[in-house]
Design a protein around this motif. Structure first.
Motif, PDB file in Angstrom:
ATOM      1  N   THR A  41      12.863 -26.638  -3.114  1.00  0.00           N
ATOM      2  CA  THR A  41      12.612 -25.218  -3.358  1.00  0.00           C
ATOM      3  C   THR A  41      11.208 -25.040  -3.896  1.00  0.00           C
ATOM      4  N   ALA A  42      10.419 -24.283  -3.195  1.00  0.00           N
ATOM      5  CA  ALA A  42       9.048 -24.049  -3.619  1.00  0.00           C
ATOM      6  C   ALA A  42       9.017 -23.134  -4.832  1.00  0.00           C
ATOM      7  N   ALA A  43       8.009 -23.337  -5.655  1.00  0.00           N
ATOM      8  CA  ALA A  43       7.860 -22.490  -6.842  1.00  0.00           C
ATOM      9  C   ALA A  43       7.583 -21.059  -6.412  1.00  0.00           C
ATOM     10  N   PRO A  44       8.235 -20.093  -7.025  1.00  0.00           N
ATOM     11  CA  PRO A  44       8.035 -18.694  -6.609  1.00  0.00           C
ATOM     12  C   PRO A  44       6.611 -18.228  -6.871  1.00  0.00           C
ATOM     13  N   ARG A  45       6.093 -17.431  -5.966  1.00  0.00           N
ATOM     14  CA  ARG A  45       4.771 -16.866  -6.158  1.00  0.00           C
ATOM     15  C   ARG A  45       4.848 -15.695  -7.132  1.00  0.00           C
ATOM     16  N   ARG A  46       3.821 -15.576  -7.917  1.00  0.00           N
ATOM     17  CA  ARG A  46       3.802 -14.514  -8.909  1.00  0.00           C
ATOM     18  C   ARG A  46       2.598 -13.614  -8.682  1.00  0.00           C
ATOM     19  N   ASN A  47       2.730 -12.395  -9.147  1.00  0.00           N
ATOM     20  CA  ASN A  47       1.656 -11.416  -9.096  1.00  0.00           C
ATOM     21  C   ASN A  47       1.174 -11.140  -7.679  1.00  0.00           C
ATOM     22  N   LEU A  48       2.070 -11.270  -6.706  1.00  0.00           N
ATOM     23  CA  LEU A  48       1.714 -10.930  -5.344  1.00  0.00           C
ATOM     24  C   LEU A  48       1.931  -9.429  -5.136  1.00  0.00           C
ATOM     25  N   PRO A  49       0.991  -8.764  -4.492  1.00  0.00           N
ATOM     26  CA  PRO A  49       1.171  -7.326  -4.282  1.00  0.00           C
ATOM     27  C   PRO A  49       2.357  -7.044  -3.378  1.00  0.00           C
ATOM     28  N   ALA A  50       3.201  -6.118  -3.793  1.00  0.00           N
ATOM     29  CA  ALA A  50       4.369  -5.763  -2.977  1.00  0.00           C
ATOM     30  C   ALA A  50       3.904  -4.978  -1.760  1.00  0.00           C
ATOM     31  N   LYS A  51       4.556  -5.226  -0.636  1.00  0.00           N
ATOM     32  CA  LYS A  51       4.169  -4.511   0.579  1.00  0.00           C
ATOM     33  C   LYS A  51       5.375  -4.334   1.485  1.00  0.00           C
ATOM     34  N   TRP A  52       5.225  -3.404   2.415  1.00  0.00           N
ATOM     35  CA  TRP A  52       6.230  -3.149   3.441  1.00  0.00           C
ATOM     36  C   TRP A  52       5.698  -3.680   4.763  1.00  0.00           C
ATOM     37  N   SER A  53       6.569  -4.273   5.558  1.00  0.00           N
ATOM     38  CA  SER A  53       6.140  -4.787   6.859  1.00  0.00           C
ATOM     39  C   SER A  53       7.262  -4.597   7.874  1.00  0.00           C
ATOM     40  N   PRO A 101       8.842   4.151   5.355  1.00  0.00           N
ATOM     41  CA  PRO A 101       9.781   4.485   4.271  1.00  0.00           C
ATOM     42  C   PRO A 101       9.073   5.171   3.104  1.00  0.00           C
ATOM     43  N   GLU A 102       9.855   5.831   2.291  1.00  0.00           N
ATOM     44  CA  GLU A 102       9.319   6.425   1.067  1.00  0.00           C
ATOM     45  C   GLU A 102       8.843   5.313   0.128  1.00  0.00           C
ATOM     46  N   GLY A 103       7.804   5.590  -0.613  1.00  0.00           N
ATOM     47  CA  GLY A 103       7.266   4.597  -1.536  1.00  0.00           C
ATOM     48  C   GLY A 103       6.213   3.700  -0.921  1.00  0.00           C
ATOM     49  N   VAL A 104       5.866   3.939   0.355  1.00  0.00           N
ATOM     50  CA  VAL A 104       4.856   3.137   1.049  1.00  0.00           C
ATOM     51  C   VAL A 104       3.572   3.957   1.163  1.00  0.00           C
ATOM     52  N   ASP A 105       2.434   3.332   0.919  1.00  0.00           N
ATOM     53  CA  ASP A 105       1.144   4.005   1.009  1.00  0.00           C
ATOM     54  C   ASP A 105       0.754   4.112   2.485  1.00  0.00           C
ATOM     55  N   LYS A 108      -2.779   3.298   4.033  1.00  0.00           N
ATOM     56  CA  LYS A 108      -3.293   1.931   4.133  1.00  0.00           C
ATOM     57  C   LYS A 108      -2.496   1.086   5.117  1.00  0.00           C
ATOM     58  N   VAL A 109      -1.887   1.735   6.100  1.00  0.00           N
ATOM     59  CA  VAL A 109      -1.146   1.010   7.134  1.00  0.00           C
ATOM     60  C   VAL A 109      -2.129   0.299   8.066  1.00  0.00           C
ATOM     61  N   HIS A 110      -1.837  -0.950   8.398  1.00  0.00           N
ATOM     62  CA  HIS A 110      -2.644  -1.656   9.384  1.00  0.00           C
ATOM     63  C   HIS A 110      -1.726  -2.479  10.280  1.00  0.00           C
ATOM     64  N   GLU A 122       1.903  -3.447   8.547  1.00  0.00           N
ATOM     65  CA  GLU A 122       2.020  -3.665   7.103  1.00  0.00           C
ATOM     66  C   GLU A 122       1.359  -2.534   6.334  1.00  0.00           C
ATOM     67  N   ALA A 123       1.837  -2.344   5.094  1.00  0.00           N
ATOM     68  CA  ALA A 123       1.230  -1.372   4.183  1.00  0.00           C
ATOM     69  C   ALA A 123       1.690  -1.687   2.769  1.00  0.00           C
ATOM     70  N   PRO A 124       0.820  -1.502   1.770  1.00  0.00           N
ATOM     71  CA  PRO A 124       1.235  -1.745   0.380  1.00  0.00           C
ATOM     72  C   PRO A 124       2.162  -0.651  -0.116  1.00  0.00           C
TER      73      PRO A 124
END
Length: 238
Positions: A41-53, A101-105, A108-110, A122-124
């Motif tokens: 099990t890989a160590a979880p990544r932290r402080n990664l920006p949440a995004k929708w894809s 979805p609601e809550g998506v910027d 900044k969609v690309h 994707e979008a943050p």
């Protein structure tokens, strides 16, 4: 309506979705070998920006034949392939609509192309201040009033007019006040040596700002005697 550029990325979506047919056999062989190894099990990544894809597939279209734009809260995909000329030709079109979805910027969609048939949109996510922990600065004031003149309230525990906290044994830089949504936490720590003995003092208090109080405009004040009060204006009635 804004048109989005489509970026090309040779990297596959995952090890199980190869970018080229020749990799299909190699990936399957590799997966068979990896299945025999112990799972790590890989160590979880932290402080990664949440995004929708969201991914979608378009077969038999060249990248320059795919147009992507954002319009009225949706990502609209239009692929058009023309074979032949205007008089003797064949036109093939595909259209897709992906609702953002609601809550998506949406500003900044690309979109990028992962392989010959797969595209990824994707979008943050928009920031939610109520989920973020914010530090409240401790302001020094000559005296703490009841705040009636400025329509302010003292809010402590479940009693909106509770008196101030006595933190006179702590210096201002020992006190930390933080807020997450309508939850406020007050902490203070101090250590010093007395006759060769280390003496430590700590204070912890956590409380919920009651309804009817604008917790987003909370302020913390401290008078010269070391009394601390958490203050906030009354919320606007809707």
């Amino acid at each position: 309506m804004s048109m989005l550029p489509v970026f090309y990325d040779y990297s596959p979506v995952s090890a199980f979705y190869p970018a080229m047919p020749i990799r299909n056999m190699l990936t399957s062989m590799l997966n068979d070998e990896l299945a025999l190894l112990p799972q790590v099990t890989a160590a979880p990544r932290r402080n990664l920006p949440a995004k929708w894809s969201q991914s979608f597939h378009l077969e038999n279209y060249n990248p320059d034949e795919v147009k992507v734009n954002v319009d009225e809260g949706c990502v609209r995909i239009h692929a058009r392939h023309v074979r032949g000329d205007e008089e003797n030709g064949e036109v093939r079109e595909t259209k897709r609509c992906i609702k953002i979805p609601e809550g998506v910027d949406a500003s900044k969609v690309h979109c990028k192309m992962l392989n010959d048939h797969t595209y990824l949109v994707e979008a943050p996510l928009l920031r939610n201040e109520d989920e973020e922990e914010m530090e409240v600065q401790v302001e020094s004031v000559p005296a703490i009033t009841d705040g009636k003149k400025d329509d302010m309230q003292l809010v402590e525990s479940s009693k909106p007019y509770e008196t101030k906290l006595d933190l006179s044994v702590f210096e201002p830089d020992h006190i930390t006040v933080k807020r997450r949504g309508n939850l406020v936490s007050v902490s203070a720590d101090h250590s010093r040596e007395e006759d060769g003995v280390k003496v430590s003092r700590s204070f912890r208090r956590e409380f919920t700002v009651p309804e009817g109080v604008d917790y987003k405009h909370i302020k913390c004040v401290r008078d010269p005697k070391g009394h601390v009060a958490i203050m906030a204006p009354t919320a606007d009635k809707k």
